[in-house]
Write a protein that holds these residues in place. Sequence first.
Motif, PDB file in Angstrom:
ATOM      1  N   GLU A   1     -23.415  22.556 -32.001  1.00 40.04           N
ATOM      2  CA  GLU A   1     -22.193  21.951 -32.522  1.00 40.04           C
ATOM      3  C   GLU A   1     -21.311  21.544 -31.350  1.00 40.04           C
ATOM      4  N   ILE A   2     -20.850  20.309 -31.396  1.00 40.14           N
ATOM      5  CA  ILE A   2     -19.971  19.772 -30.366  1.00 40.14           C
ATOM      6  C   ILE A   2     -18.751  19.206 -31.073  1.00 40.14           C
ATOM      7  N   LYS A   3     -17.633  19.882 -30.942  1.00 38.83           N
ATOM      8  CA  LYS A   3     -16.382  19.427 -31.561  1.00 38.83           C
ATOM      9  C   LYS A   3     -16.566  19.094 -33.045  1.00 38.83           C
TER      10      LYS A   3
ATOM     11  N   HIS B   1     -28.326  17.308 -25.767  1.00 35.36           N
ATOM     12  CA  HIS B   1     -27.119  16.932 -26.502  1.00 35.36           C
ATOM     13  C   HIS B   1     -25.941  16.941 -25.542  1.00 35.36           C
ATOM     14  N   GLY B   2     -24.873  16.234 -25.904  1.00 35.14           N
ATOM     15  CA  GLY B   2     -23.718  16.215 -25.022  1.00 35.14           C
ATOM     16  C   GLY B   2     -22.510  15.563 -25.645  1.00 35.14           C
ATOM     17  N   LEU B   3     -21.449  15.540 -24.869  1.00 30.70           N
ATOM     18  CA  LEU B   3     -20.167  14.963 -25.253  1.00 30.70           C
ATOM     19  C   LEU B   3     -19.875  13.805 -24.309  1.00 30.70           C
TER      20      LEU B   3
ATOM     21  N   ASP C   1     -12.261  12.421 -25.684  1.00 37.04           N
ATOM     22  CA  ASP C   1     -13.599  12.749 -26.161  1.00 37.04           C
ATOM     23  C   ASP C   1     -13.948  11.673 -27.179  1.00 37.04           C
TER      24      ASP C   1
ATOM     25  N   ALA D   1     -19.988  12.639 -29.725  1.00 38.22           N
ATOM     26  CA  ALA D   1     -21.023  13.611 -29.370  1.00 38.22           C
ATOM     27  C   ALA D   1     -22.361  12.996 -29.718  1.00 38.22           C
TER      28      ALA D   1
ATOM     29  N   ASP E   1     -27.207  15.168 -19.918  1.00 38.36           N
ATOM     30  CA  ASP E   1     -27.119  16.155 -21.006  1.00 38.36           C
ATOM     31  C   ASP E   1     -28.081  15.799 -22.141  1.00 38.36           C
TER      32      ASP E   1
END
Length: 187
Positions: A27-29, A49-51, A58, A61, A183
């Motif tokens: 989970e990203i944000k 995965h990444g942001l 931001d 994602a 990422d």
Amino acid sequence: MSLPCTRSALLLATLTLATTATAETVEIKGARFPAALETEDRRYERIGHGLFRYMIWDAYAGAYYQAQGFPRPAPQSDVPRRLELEYFHAIEAEEFAEATRKSVREALDDATYAELASPLEAFNERYRDVAPGDRYALGWDGDRLTLALNGETLFEGNDPALANALFGIWLGEDPLGEAFRDDLLGR
């Protein structure tokens, strides 16, 4: 003497389950990406995965997936793959088209870009505005290029060169963001 062994075994089992559950979905944000995706004919495994940050914001994602059983990672090849991006801000369709056109143009030589100009414009015409929480998915199944928004297919084509150029925006040698690319590729 068996009591401490039992406690150790329980502690180890609990830690293993917690680690496994965490590894299944990231989970990203608030954007969640499962460890694997299933389509009608293929299983895709998350590579990374990444942001993505744009200036101080931001922006979105993402997660990059490849078909199970293929060399990893191979984002610009004939390997079946998928890139999912979930947006944190509203973006207009024309902004997507303009950024896509510019990124592909900068990555290709004149002759290659000229060959892709028409299919690229057909692709760009399919973009839609997004609101926070919307998700685009770019996919190549080995024969077919797709673009979907929130699960609705907006574009289908069969040009592997266009697929490689589009994946190259995020995963190529000169991507929008090197840290984001790394990422996504699990580097």
